[in-house]
Design a protein around this motif. Sequence first.
Motif, short mmCIF file in Angstrom:
data_model
loop_
_atom_site.label_atom_id
_atom_site.label_comp_id
_atom_site.label_asym_id
_atom_site.label_seq_id
_atom_site.Cartn_x
_atom_site.Cartn_y
_atom_site.Cartn_z
N ALA A 12 0.83 -1.20 0.00
CA ALA A 12 0.00 0.00 0.00
C ALA A 12 0.87 1.26 0.00
O ALA A 12 1.93 1.28 0.62
N THR A 13 0.43 2.26 -0.71
CA THR A 13 1.16 3.52 -0.78
C THR A 13 0.20 4.65 -1.13
O THR A 13 -0.90 4.39 -1.61
N ASP A 14 0.64 5.87 -0.87
CA ASP A 14 -0.20 7.00 -1.27
C ASP A 14 0.35 7.70 -2.50
O ASP A 14 -0.10 8.77 -2.88
N ARG A 15 1.29 7.07 -3.18
CA ARG A 15 1.88 7.63 -4.39
C ARG A 15 0.87 7.59 -5.54
O ARG A 15 0.32 6.54 -5.86
N GLY A 17 -0.88 7.22 -8.96
CA GLY A 17 -0.62 6.35 -10.10
C GLY A 17 -0.16 4.95 -9.74
O GLY A 17 0.03 4.13 -10.62
N SER A 18 0.01 4.67 -8.45
CA SER A 18 0.50 3.34 -8.05
C SER A 18 -0.66 2.36 -7.90
O SER A 18 -1.80 2.74 -7.64
N VAL A 19 -0.35 1.09 -8.04
CA VAL A 19 -1.35 0.04 -7.87
C VAL A 19 -1.83 0.01 -6.42
O VAL A 19 -3.02 -0.13 -6.15
N GLY A 20 -0.90 0.16 -5.47
CA GLY A 20 -1.26 0.15 -4.06
C GLY A 20 -2.26 1.24 -3.70
O GLY A 20 -3.19 1.01 -2.93
N ARG A 21 -2.10 2.41 -4.26
CA ARG A 21 -3.05 3.50 -3.99
C ARG A 21 -4.38 3.23 -4.68
O ARG A 21 -5.45 3.45 -4.11
N ALA A 22 -4.34 2.75 -5.91
CA ALA A 22 -5.57 2.44 -6.64
C ALA A 22 -6.41 1.41 -5.89
O ALA A 22 -7.63 1.55 -5.78
N LEU A 23 -5.76 0.41 -5.35
CA LEU A 23 -6.48 -0.60 -4.58
C LEU A 23 -7.13 0.01 -3.34
O LEU A 23 -8.29 -0.26 -3.04
N LEU A 24 -6.38 0.84 -2.63
CA LEU A 24 -6.94 1.50 -1.44
C LEU A 24 -8.13 2.38 -1.80
O LEU A 24 -9.15 2.37 -1.11
N SER A 39 6.43 -1.84 4.44
CA SER A 39 7.53 -1.92 5.41
C SER A 39 8.10 -0.59 5.85
O SER A 39 8.58 -0.46 6.96
N ASN A 40 8.03 0.43 5.03
CA ASN A 40 8.69 1.69 5.37
C ASN A 40 7.72 2.83 5.65
O ASN A 40 8.09 3.99 5.56
N ARG A 41 6.47 2.51 6.01
CA ARG A 41 5.47 3.55 6.27
C ARG A 41 4.77 3.29 7.59
O ARG A 41 4.52 2.15 7.95
N GLU A 42 4.42 4.37 8.30
CA GLU A 42 3.61 4.25 9.51
C GLU A 42 2.13 4.46 9.20
O GLU A 42 1.28 3.89 9.87
N THR A 43 1.84 5.30 8.21
CA THR A 43 0.47 5.52 7.76
C THR A 43 0.45 5.60 6.24
O THR A 43 1.44 5.94 5.61
N VAL A 44 -0.70 5.26 5.69
CA VAL A 44 -0.94 5.41 4.25
C VAL A 44 -2.34 5.97 4.11
O VAL A 44 -3.31 5.38 4.60
N LEU A 45 -2.45 7.12 3.48
CA LEU A 45 -3.72 7.81 3.28
C LEU A 45 -4.48 7.95 4.60
O LEU A 45 -5.69 7.78 4.66
N GLY A 46 -3.74 8.22 5.66
CA GLY A 46 -4.34 8.46 6.97
C GLY A 46 -4.67 7.21 7.77
O GLY A 46 -5.16 7.30 8.88
N GLU A 47 -4.42 6.04 7.23
CA GLU A 47 -4.69 4.78 7.92
C GLU A 47 -3.39 4.20 8.49
O GLU A 47 -2.34 4.30 7.86
N GLN A 48 -3.49 3.59 9.67
CA GLN A 48 -2.32 2.94 10.25
C GLN A 48 -1.83 1.86 9.30
O GLN A 48 -2.61 1.10 8.74
N CYS A 49 -0.52 1.80 9.13
CA CYS A 49 0.10 0.85 8.22
C CYS A 49 0.98 -0.09 9.03
O CYS A 49 1.62 0.32 10.01
#
Length: 59
Positions: A12-15, A17-24, A39-49
Amino acid sequence: MFTPDRVAIIGATDRHGSVGRALLENLASFDGDVVPVKSNRETVLGEQCYPAIGDVPER
Protein backbone atom coordinates in the motif's frame (compact mmCIF):
# COMPACT_ATOMS: atom_id res chain seq x y z
CA MET A 1 -13.06 -16.02 0.46
CA PHE A 2 -15.95 -14.33 -1.36
CA THR A 3 -17.26 -12.23 1.53
CA PRO A 4 -14.23 -11.17 3.57
CA ASP A 5 -14.46 -9.09 6.72
CA ARG A 6 -10.94 -7.76 6.25
CA VAL A 7 -8.57 -7.19 3.34
CA ALA A 8 -4.82 -6.52 3.56
CA ILE A 9 -3.20 -4.42 0.85
CA ILE A 10 0.44 -5.46 0.72
CA GLY A 11 2.49 -2.72 -0.88
CA ALA A 12 0.00 0.00 0.00
CA THR A 13 1.16 3.52 -0.78
CA ASP A 14 -0.20 7.00 -1.27
CA ARG A 15 1.88 7.63 -4.39
CA HIS A 16 -0.34 8.84 -7.26
CA GLY A 17 -0.62 6.35 -10.10
CA SER A 18 0.50 3.34 -8.05
CA VAL A 19 -1.35 0.04 -7.87
CA GLY A 20 -1.26 0.15 -4.06
CA ARG A 21 -3.05 3.50 -3.99
CA ALA A 22 -5.57 2.44 -6.64
CA LEU A 23 -6.48 -0.60 -4.58
CA LEU A 24 -6.94 1.50 -1.44
CA GLU A 25 -9.10 4.02 -3.27
CA ASN A 26 -11.22 1.32 -4.91
CA LEU A 27 -11.80 -0.37 -1.55
CA ALA A 28 -12.98 2.85 0.10
CA SER A 29 -16.58 1.62 -0.08
CA PHE A 30 -15.71 -1.86 1.25
CA ASP A 31 -17.78 -2.61 4.38
CA GLY A 32 -14.99 -4.48 6.18
CA ASP A 33 -11.54 -3.47 7.38
CA VAL A 34 -8.84 -2.49 4.90
CA VAL A 35 -5.36 -2.98 6.34
CA PRO A 36 -2.41 -1.30 4.57
CA VAL A 37 0.90 -3.19 4.74
CA LYS A 38 4.15 -1.45 3.76
CA SER A 39 7.53 -1.92 5.41
CA ASN A 40 8.69 1.69 5.37
CA ARG A 41 5.47 3.55 6.27
CA GLU A 42 3.61 4.25 9.51
CA THR A 43 0.47 5.52 7.76
CA VAL A 44 -0.94 5.41 4.25
CA LEU A 45 -3.72 7.81 3.28
CA GLY A 46 -4.34 8.46 6.97
CA GLU A 47 -4.69 4.78 7.92
CA GLN A 48 -2.32 2.94 10.25
CA CYS A 49 0.10 0.85 8.22
CA TYR A 50 1.86 -2.35 9.33
CA PRO A 51 5.41 -3.24 8.29
CA ALA A 52 4.58 -6.90 7.49
CA ILE A 53 1.49 -9.07 7.26
CA GLY A 54 2.63 -10.91 10.40
CA ASP A 55 2.48 -7.63 12.34
CA VAL A 56 -1.26 -7.15 11.76
CA PRO A 57 -2.78 -7.78 15.21
CA GLU A 58 -5.87 -9.72 14.11
CA ARG A 59 -6.29 -12.46 11.54
